[in-house]
Design a protein around this motif. Sequence first.
Motif, PDB file in Angstrom:
ATOM      1  N   SER A 247       0.828  -1.214   0.000  1.00 12.84           N
ATOM      2  CA  SER A 247       0.000   0.000   0.000  1.00 12.84           C
ATOM      3  C   SER A 247       0.855   1.253   0.000  1.00 12.84           C
ATOM      4  O   SER A 247       0.474   2.261  -0.589  1.00 12.84           O
ATOM      5  CB  SER A 247      -0.951  -0.004   1.196  1.00 12.84           C
ATOM      6  OG  SER A 247      -0.239   0.084   2.405  1.00 12.84           O
TER       7      SER A 247
ATOM      8  N   GLN B 245       3.781   1.556  -1.563  1.00 15.82           N
ATOM      9  CA  GLN B 245       4.237   1.723  -2.942  1.00 15.82           C
ATOM     10  C   GLN B 245       3.096   2.259  -3.812  1.00 15.82           C
ATOM     11  O   GLN B 245       3.313   3.107  -4.679  1.00 15.82           O
ATOM     12  CB  GLN B 245       4.748   0.391  -3.497  1.00 15.82           C
ATOM     13  CG  GLN B 245       6.108   0.014  -2.961  1.00 15.82           C
ATOM     14  CD  GLN B 245       6.577  -1.299  -3.559  1.00 15.82           C
ATOM     15  OE1 GLN B 245       5.809  -1.994  -4.219  1.00 15.82           O
ATOM     16  NE2 GLN B 245       7.823  -1.632  -3.315  1.00 15.82           N
ATOM     17  N   ASP B 246       1.915   1.748  -3.587  1.00 16.75           N
ATOM     18  CA  ASP B 246       0.759   2.261  -4.335  1.00 16.75           C
ATOM     19  C   ASP B 246       0.531   3.750  -4.046  1.00 16.75           C
ATOM     20  O   ASP B 246       0.218   4.535  -4.957  1.00 16.75           O
ATOM     21  CB  ASP B 246      -0.511   1.482  -3.961  1.00 16.75           C
ATOM     22  CG  ASP B 246      -0.522   0.072  -4.519  1.00 16.75           C
ATOM     23  OD1 ASP B 246       0.303  -0.194  -5.423  1.00 16.75           O
ATOM     24  OD2 ASP B 246      -1.338  -0.731  -4.048  1.00 16.75           O
ATOM     25  N   GLU B 247       0.722   4.114  -2.796  1.00 20.68           N
ATOM     26  CA  GLU B 247       0.540   5.522  -2.401  1.00 20.68           C
ATOM     27  C   GLU B 247       1.588   6.396  -3.084  1.00 20.68           C
ATOM     28  O   GLU B 247       1.271   7.474  -3.605  1.00 20.68           O
ATOM     29  CB  GLU B 247       0.652   5.656  -0.876  1.00 20.68           C
ATOM     30  CG  GLU B 247       0.365   7.041  -0.344  1.00 20.68           C
ATOM     31  CD  GLU B 247      -1.083   7.464  -0.520  1.00 20.68           C
ATOM     32  OE1 GLU B 247      -1.317   8.690  -0.616  1.00 20.68           O
ATOM     33  OE2 GLU B 247      -1.970   6.605  -0.594  1.00 20.68           O
ATOM     34  N   ARG B 248       2.872   5.924  -3.099  1.00 21.96           N
ATOM     35  CA  ARG B 248       3.940   6.675  -3.760  1.00 21.96           C
ATOM     36  C   ARG B 248       3.660   6.814  -5.254  1.00 21.96           C
ATOM     37  O   ARG B 248       3.864   7.880  -5.838  1.00 21.96           O
ATOM     38  CB  ARG B 248       5.284   5.954  -3.561  1.00 21.96           C
ATOM     39  CG  ARG B 248       6.125   6.650  -2.529  1.00 21.96           C
ATOM     40  CD  ARG B 248       7.519   6.071  -2.448  1.00 21.96           C
ATOM     41  NE  ARG B 248       7.586   5.353  -1.162  1.00 21.96           N
ATOM     42  CZ  ARG B 248       7.972   4.118  -0.993  1.00 21.96           C
ATOM     43  NH1 ARG B 248       8.367   3.392  -2.021  1.00 21.96           N
ATOM     44  NH2 ARG B 248       7.968   3.568   0.197  1.00 21.96           N
ATOM     45  N   LEU B 249       3.195   5.755  -5.895  1.00 27.94           N
ATOM     46  CA  LEU B 249       2.873   5.783  -7.309  1.00 27.94           C
ATOM     47  C   LEU B 249       1.734   6.769  -7.582  1.00 27.94           C
ATOM     48  O   LEU B 249       1.774   7.554  -8.534  1.00 27.94           O
ATOM     49  CB  LEU B 249       2.483   4.382  -7.796  1.00 27.94           C
ATOM     50  CG  LEU B 249       2.119   4.262  -9.279  1.00 27.94           C
ATOM     51  CD1 LEU B 249       3.319   4.634 -10.146  1.00 27.94           C
ATOM     52  CD2 LEU B 249       1.648   2.858  -9.580  1.00 27.94           C
ATOM     53  N   ARG B 250       0.745   6.751  -6.725  1.00 25.45           N
ATOM     54  CA  ARG B 250      -0.380   7.674  -6.871  1.00 25.45           C
ATOM     55  C   ARG B 250       0.078   9.119  -6.710  1.00 25.45           C
ATOM     56  O   ARG B 250      -0.295  10.004  -7.492  1.00 25.45           O
ATOM     57  CB  ARG B 250      -1.460   7.351  -5.834  1.00 25.45           C
ATOM     58  CG  ARG B 250      -2.764   8.103  -6.070  1.00 25.45           C
ATOM     59  CD  ARG B 250      -3.844   7.655  -5.116  1.00 25.45           C
ATOM     60  NE  ARG B 250      -3.672   8.144  -3.756  1.00 25.45           N
ATOM     61  CZ  ARG B 250      -3.884   9.393  -3.364  1.00 25.45           C
ATOM     62  NH1 ARG B 250      -4.298  10.275  -4.214  1.00 25.45           N
ATOM     63  NH2 ARG B 250      -3.698   9.736  -2.114  1.00 25.45           N
TER      64      ARG B 250
ATOM     65  N   GLN C 160       3.111  10.258  -7.222  1.00 21.36           N
ATOM     66  CA  GLN C 160       3.955  10.575  -8.375  1.00 21.36           C
ATOM     67  C   GLN C 160       3.089  10.896  -9.594  1.00 21.36           C
ATOM     68  O   GLN C 160       3.351  11.852 -10.326  1.00 21.36           O
ATOM     69  CB  GLN C 160       4.858   9.388  -8.686  1.00 21.36           C
ATOM     70  CG  GLN C 160       5.768   9.618  -9.876  1.00 21.36           C
ATOM     71  CD  GLN C 160       6.559   8.362 -10.221  1.00 21.36           C
ATOM     72  OE1 GLN C 160       6.420   7.322  -9.562  1.00 21.36           O
ATOM     73  NE2 GLN C 160       7.386   8.461 -11.232  1.00 21.36           N
ATOM     74  N   GLN C 161       2.031  10.135  -9.815  1.00 27.70           N
ATOM     75  CA  GLN C 161       1.143  10.394 -10.936  1.00 27.70           C
ATOM     76  C   GLN C 161       0.404  11.739 -10.767  1.00 27.70           C
ATOM     77  O   GLN C 161       0.235  12.499 -11.729  1.00 27.70           O
ATOM     78  CB  GLN C 161       0.132   9.249 -11.080  1.00 27.70           C
ATOM     79  CG  GLN C 161       0.735   7.970 -11.593  1.00 27.70           C
ATOM     80  CD  GLN C 161      -0.259   6.812 -11.541  1.00 27.70           C
ATOM     81  OE1 GLN C 161      -1.295   6.902 -10.861  1.00 27.70           O
ATOM     82  NE2 GLN C 161       0.071   5.733 -12.230  1.00 27.70           N
TER      83      GLN C 161
END
Length: 123
Positions: free
Chosen positions: A4, A6-11, A13-14
Amino acid sequence: MSGSAQDERLRVQQLRALRRRWLRDQELSPREPVLPPRQLGTVAAFWERFLQPGGVHAAYQAGRFITLRMLLPAWAITYFVKYHLRKSPHGVVMTNPRIFPGDRILESGEIMPPLKEDPHGHH
């Protein structure tokens, strides 16, 4: 938990990339803004032409110059000379002299007859 984060970091970043792109899109190119041609009404079109140099404004300025610098002073001088300097003013109506009973009328040479008496005796 690591998935979660990593998903938060990706979100995040997007979202940052989208914000940067959005900000870049807000910058205007030299061709922008593209505006539709102006459709002026009658009054607005008059003032648009009036305020351009060499147009109606130049005629207004010339008329104003002639009125303020030539016509008004000429009128003031004429008025002063006509009514204050000349002994017998031209165009001014003067009252005729008073004529009493027994006086001679200059135009006809007649003598003014006496006034009729009031039969009632009161005034």
